[in-house]
Design an enzyme around this catalytic site. Sequence first.
Site, PDB file in Angstrom:
ATOM      1  N   ARG A  62      -0.701 -10.421   2.648  1.00 29.29           N
ATOM      2  CA  ARG A  62      -0.842  -9.507   1.491  1.00 29.29           C
ATOM      3  C   ARG A  62      -2.314  -9.275   1.114  1.00 29.29           C
ATOM      4  O   ARG A  62      -2.671  -9.182  -0.062  1.00 29.29           O
ATOM      5  CB  ARG A  62      -0.073 -10.024   0.259  1.00 29.29           C
ATOM      6  CG  ARG A  62       1.384 -10.172   0.451  1.00 29.29           C
ATOM      7  CD  ARG A  62       2.111  -8.846   0.703  1.00 29.29           C
ATOM      8  NE  ARG A  62       3.489  -9.104   1.017  1.00 29.29           N
ATOM      9  CZ  ARG A  62       3.944  -9.317   2.268  1.00 29.29           C
ATOM     10  NH1 ARG A  62       3.117  -9.228   3.315  1.00 29.29           N
ATOM     11  NH2 ARG A  62       5.204  -9.582   2.491  1.00 29.29           N
TER      12      ARG A  62
ATOM     13  N   SER B 161       8.598  -8.018  -5.201  1.00 27.79           N
ATOM     14  CA  SER B 161       8.304  -9.434  -5.469  1.00 27.79           C
ATOM     15  C   SER B 161       7.062  -9.534  -6.340  1.00 27.79           C
ATOM     16  O   SER B 161       6.035  -8.946  -6.012  1.00 27.79           O
ATOM     17  CB  SER B 161       8.021 -10.189  -4.170  1.00 27.79           C
ATOM     18  OG  SER B 161       9.150 -10.152  -3.356  1.00 27.79           O
TER      19      SER B 161
ATOM     20  N   GLU C 184       1.459 -11.169  -6.751  1.00 23.58           N
ATOM     21  CA  GLU C 184       1.226 -10.224  -5.655  1.00 23.58           C
ATOM     22  C   GLU C 184       0.972  -8.844  -6.255  1.00 23.58           C
ATOM     23  O   GLU C 184       0.172  -8.071  -5.745  1.00 23.58           O
ATOM     24  CB  GLU C 184       2.480 -10.186  -4.762  1.00 23.58           C
ATOM     25  CG  GLU C 184       2.426  -9.089  -3.718  1.00 23.58           C
ATOM     26  CD  GLU C 184       3.681  -9.011  -2.852  1.00 23.58           C
ATOM     27  OE1 GLU C 184       4.296 -10.058  -2.588  1.00 23.58           O
ATOM     28  OE2 GLU C 184       4.029  -7.896  -2.447  1.00 23.58           O
TER      29      GLU C 184
HETATM   30  C1  LIG Z   1      12.098  -2.402  -4.635  1.00 21.71           C
HETATM   31  C2  LIG Z   1      10.776  -2.775  -4.035  1.00 21.71           C
HETATM   32  C3  LIG Z   1      10.736  -3.459  -2.834  1.00 21.71           C
HETATM   33  C4  LIG Z   1       9.515  -3.823  -2.266  1.00 21.71           C
HETATM   34  N1  LIG Z   1       9.519  -4.503  -1.082  1.00 21.71           N
HETATM   35  C5  LIG Z   1       8.356  -4.857  -0.524  1.00 21.71           C
HETATM   36  C6  LIG Z   1       8.331  -5.577   0.716  1.00 21.71           C
HETATM   37  O1  LIG Z   1       9.355  -5.873   1.312  1.00 21.71           O
HETATM   38  N2  LIG Z   1       7.119  -5.924   1.216  1.00 21.71           N
HETATM   39  C7  LIG Z   1       5.950  -5.620   0.596  1.00 21.71           C
HETATM   40  O2  LIG Z   1       4.891  -5.958   1.115  1.00 21.71           O
HETATM   41  N3  LIG Z   1       5.940  -4.926  -0.575  1.00 21.71           N
HETATM   42  C8  LIG Z   1       7.099  -4.533  -1.145  1.00 21.71           C
HETATM   43  N4  LIG Z   1       7.090  -3.858  -2.328  1.00 21.71           N
HETATM   44  C9  LIG Z   1       5.822  -3.585  -3.004  1.00 21.71           C
HETATM   45  C10 LIG Z   1       5.169  -2.234  -2.639  1.00 21.71           C
HETATM   46  O3  LIG Z   1       6.154  -1.269  -2.310  1.00 21.71           O
HETATM   47  C11 LIG Z   1       4.172  -2.355  -1.495  1.00 21.71           C
HETATM   48  O4  LIG Z   1       3.128  -3.257  -1.802  1.00 21.71           O
HETATM   49  C12 LIG Z   1       3.558  -1.004  -1.130  1.00 21.71           C
HETATM   50  O5  LIG Z   1       2.837  -1.137   0.057  1.00 21.71           O
HETATM   51  C13 LIG Z   1       2.608  -0.451  -2.199  1.00 21.71           C
HETATM   52  O6  LIG Z   1       2.308   0.893  -1.874  1.00 21.71           O
HETATM   53  P1  LIG Z   1       1.999   1.965  -3.036  1.00 21.71           P
HETATM   54  O7  LIG Z   1       1.650   3.246  -2.400  1.00 21.71           O
HETATM   55  O8  LIG Z   1       3.104   2.009  -4.001  1.00 21.71           O
HETATM   56  O9  LIG Z   1       0.720   1.309  -3.676  1.00 21.71           O
HETATM   57  P2  LIG Z   1       0.366   1.230  -5.218  1.00 21.71           P
HETATM   58  O10 LIG Z   1       1.336   0.349  -5.903  1.00 21.71           O
HETATM   59  O11 LIG Z   1       0.162   2.594  -5.756  1.00 21.71           O
HETATM   60  O12 LIG Z   1      -1.036   0.471  -5.127  1.00 21.71           O
HETATM   61  C14 LIG Z   1      -1.110  -0.866  -4.690  1.00 21.71           C
HETATM   62  C15 LIG Z   1      -2.598  -1.204  -4.512  1.00 21.71           C
HETATM   63  O13 LIG Z   1      -3.102  -0.447  -3.427  1.00 21.71           O
HETATM   64  C16 LIG Z   1      -4.237   0.320  -3.845  1.00 21.71           C
HETATM   65  N5  LIG Z   1      -4.199   1.589  -3.101  1.00 21.71           N
HETATM   66  C17 LIG Z   1      -3.176   2.471  -3.030  1.00 21.71           C
HETATM   67  N6  LIG Z   1      -3.525   3.504  -2.229  1.00 21.71           N
HETATM   68  C18 LIG Z   1      -4.780   3.262  -1.785  1.00 21.71           C
HETATM   69  C19 LIG Z   1      -5.682   3.950  -0.919  1.00 21.71           C
HETATM   70  N7  LIG Z   1      -5.387   5.134  -0.344  1.00 21.71           N
HETATM   71  N8  LIG Z   1      -6.900   3.387  -0.689  1.00 21.71           N
HETATM   72  C20 LIG Z   1      -7.233   2.207  -1.257  1.00 21.71           C
HETATM   73  N9  LIG Z   1      -6.428   1.508  -2.095  1.00 21.71           N
HETATM   74  C21 LIG Z   1      -5.210   2.040  -2.340  1.00 21.71           C
HETATM   75  C22 LIG Z   1      -4.083   0.494  -5.344  1.00 21.71           C
HETATM   76  O14 LIG Z   1      -5.328   0.673  -5.995  1.00 21.71           O
HETATM   77  C23 LIG Z   1      -3.429  -0.826  -5.740  1.00 21.71           C
HETATM   78  O15 LIG Z   1      -4.400  -1.825  -5.956  1.00 21.71           O
HETATM   79  C24 LIG Z   1       8.302  -3.476  -2.911  1.00 21.71           C
HETATM   80  C25 LIG Z   1       8.346  -2.779  -4.122  1.00 21.71           C
HETATM   81  C26 LIG Z   1       9.562  -2.411  -4.674  1.00 21.71           C
HETATM   82  C27 LIG Z   1       9.579  -1.642  -5.965  1.00 21.71           C
END
Ligand SMILES: Cc1cc2nc3c(=O)[nH]c(=O)nc-3n(C[C@H](O)[C@H](O)[C@H](O)COP(=O)(O)OP(=O)(O)OC[C@H]3O[C@@H](n4cnc5c(N)ncnc54)[C@H](O)[C@@H]3O)c2cc1C
Length: 314
Positions: A171, A223, A293
Amino acid sequence: MEFEMYLKDSGIDFLKNHPLKDLTTFKIGGEAKYIVFPKNTKQLIEVLTVAKDKAINHVVVGNCSNILVSDKGFDGAIITTVKIDFFKIDGNVIEAECGAMLSQIAKKACEAGLKGLEFAVGIPGTVGGAVYMNAGAYDGEIKDVFEWAEVLDENLNPVKLGRTDMRFSYRHSRLKEEKLVLLKTVFCLQYASKEDITPLQKANECSKRRREKQPLSYPSAGSVFKRPPNNFAGKLIEDAGLKGYRIGGACISEKHAGFIVNVEDAKAEDVRRLIYLAQKTVYEKFGILLEPEIQFIGEFETPLFVPKDGQNSR
Ligand SMILES: Cc1cc2nc3c(=O)[nH]c(=O)nc-3n(C[C@H](O)[C@H](O)[C@H](O)COP(=O)(O)OP(=O)(O)OC[C@H]3O[C@@H](n4cnc5c(N)ncnc54)[C@H](O)[C@@H]3O)c2cc1C
């Protein structure tokens, strides 16, 4: 005001004084002064350049699926990449812009008979968020398929980073360390052989496990805590007796204690209090410090738990 004039003149979509709970999968979060929706990487670089020049506080986000935003909101610009979403699959190589949805890419890759992204079918984030977090599940991680990415350095110049440059770990990535912005990335997958179960079957199995284990009918950010070495955050929280514990509208999920769910118009502070309680209780009972996380945006009244006896968690 100057920043707002720039947004109006440039024709970039934006919202003013808008609640971030409309963006987050938690359905929690106060107002942002600006929420900006660049449509392509050129607009993204331009907005970042102007925000930097005018000293506007800003954060780049994707689908806000791993973020808890403060009830006080954010006095600056939240720049979301969700409209920068082009991707293409060429043979076993996938090129994707930062805002492309990982689960869609993973599904298309499985349908094309490619293996490596089956784990990602249920992850509701963008490619940018997934690389930043080195997202993973069911023994798969972004780092396993990552080839290279184009990112903006601190002076907003595009640079190309390969896998070893990214310093991936659980992560974690270099994007997190240096707050670099990802513009686009290239993943390299493998063709599934005839002996393998098909990638689509494997993805369906992962999705089934998710539906069985995770509280997907409530808003959440997945999580809440990282997995501690040789243990599971959800199990520790459950063993500490906190499964189902509710503060305000937020609750430690009955189905999976590693998730905090928004059961009834939860406030960000409700979630922070549950995070503090889970950290403190697990630390006092088992000597293990749970590390969040999820990422935090804005200011919170409830702190994270810091053990008085130092950081010597087991
Ligand atoms: C129901 C559910 C299930 C999930 N299951 C998992 C799982 O199995 N495994 C897992 O790892 N995660 C899981 N997640 C968490 C999440 O979906 C992941 O971490 C996902 O990769 C985050 O992507 P996002 O676009 O939503 O990022 P955001 O939540 O929008 O941002 C997360 C971080 O990334 C940064 N960021 C976003 N885009 C960029 C960019 N282009 N450049 C630089 N920084 C950036 C943001 O500033 C922030 O700090 C889950 C979430 C939910 C709601």
